[in-house]
Design a protein around this motif. Structure first.
Motif, PDB file in Angstrom:
ATOM      1  N   LYS A  61       0.830  -1.211   0.000  1.00 55.17           N
ATOM      2  CA  LYS A  61       0.000   0.000   0.000  1.00 55.17           C
ATOM      3  C   LYS A  61       0.861   1.257   0.000  1.00 55.17           C
ATOM      4  O   LYS A  61       0.556   2.236  -0.686  1.00 55.17           O
ATOM      5  N   TRP A  64       2.157   1.798  -3.397  1.00 61.13           N
ATOM      6  CA  TRP A  64       1.085   2.319  -4.253  1.00 61.13           C
ATOM      7  C   TRP A  64       0.854   3.804  -3.987  1.00 61.13           C
ATOM      8  O   TRP A  64       0.710   4.599  -4.918  1.00 61.13           O
ATOM      9  N   GLU A  67       3.388   6.032  -5.691  1.00 64.06           N
ATOM     10  CA  GLU A  67       3.069   6.271  -7.101  1.00 64.06           C
ATOM     11  C   GLU A  67       1.894   7.230  -7.238  1.00 64.06           C
ATOM     12  O   GLU A  67       1.890   8.112  -8.113  1.00 64.06           O
ATOM     13  N   GLU A  68       0.910   7.060  -6.376  1.00 66.79           N
ATOM     14  CA  GLU A  68      -0.279   7.907  -6.451  1.00 66.79           C
ATOM     15  C   GLU A  68       0.075   9.373  -6.180  1.00 66.79           C
ATOM     16  O   GLU A  68      -0.355  10.279  -6.912  1.00 66.79           O
TER      17      GLU A  68
END
Length: 234
Positions: A61, A64, A67-68
């Motif tokens: 997470k 992720w 990247e977000e």
């Protein structure tokens, strides 16, 4: 913006901080929605820092989210919270670069100084985002305020796992109270930072005082009102 997916994240944060219903009127109207969205995002990151058991899902997470956050510079958000936060040109990439430090910060710190060092880069990145998010100016000590609150939240969520090893002796059961007391030594009634942070920090400080004393927090509306009024002052 008012999708059920977004509301689920905002509601989860509000459920953990019901005092915010009293505090929120002290936040400028134009900052209220973004404050709750931002604090909801920080709660997600706190949950990944303070995870128990298998860390791999939390690590995935965090990757992720890195990247977000980098994608927000190009206004390509995928997460519901991005609908509120992405339009603001904050240093999201700086925060993304600090996320890997949360993995290392899960380990039990040798002492208080090590516990602070492990989260300093993250806290400074959070403070830098808040300057832009809440249209404030850089303030000396703002990163330290975030750091103390992050450590307090870790203690609240992770219990003795969030206590430095040097404080575990001679009585490990009393170690969380000792660590709460240590954190309070540097935590002023009104911290540096923009108004939403100062208000949230006042609520978090009250919880930490409860842990340090071993007594239930007196979170009546009147007491909460007094805390946030003092914190909200310039």
């Amino acid at each position: 913006m008012n999708s059920s997916a977004l509301d689920s994240f905002l509601d989860k944060w509000r459920a953990r901080w019901p005092e915010w219903s009293v505090a929120e009127p002290f936040v400028a109207p134009e900052h209220r929605a973004r404050a709750v969205a931002w604090f909801s995002l920080l709660q997600e990151l706190d949950d990944m820092l303070n995870t128990s058991g298998d860390p791999l899902p939390a690590d995935a997470k965090l990757a992720w989210w890195g990247e977000e956050l980098r994608s927000w510079a190009g206004q390509r958000s995928r997460h519901p919270l991005g609908r509120v936060l992405e339009p603001i040109r904050a240093p999201w990439a700086v925060l993304a670069d600090a996320l890997p430090s949360l993995v290392e910060a899960r380990a039990v710190a040798v002492d208080a100084a090590a516990a602070q060092r492990a989260l300093t880069a993250f806290a400074e990145a959070v403070a830098a985002v808040e300057v832009v998010l809440f249209e404030d100016r850089p303030r000396a000590g703002a990163g330290q305020a975030v750091l103390l609150q992050t450590l307090a939240q870790r203690l609240y969520d992770a219990g003795v796992t969030g206590v430095p090893r040097s404080l575990l002796e001679p009585d490990a059961a009393a170690a969380p109270r000792r660590w709460a007391g240590e954190l309070l030594k540097d935590w002023k009634l009104r911290v540096a930072g923009p108004r939403p942070r100062r208000i949230w920090a006042a609520l978090a400080r009250a919880r930490l005082q409860s842990q340090a004393s071993g007594k239930p927090i007196e979170a009546t509306p009147v007491r909460t009102l007094l805390r946030v009024w003092w914190a909200a002052r310039g």
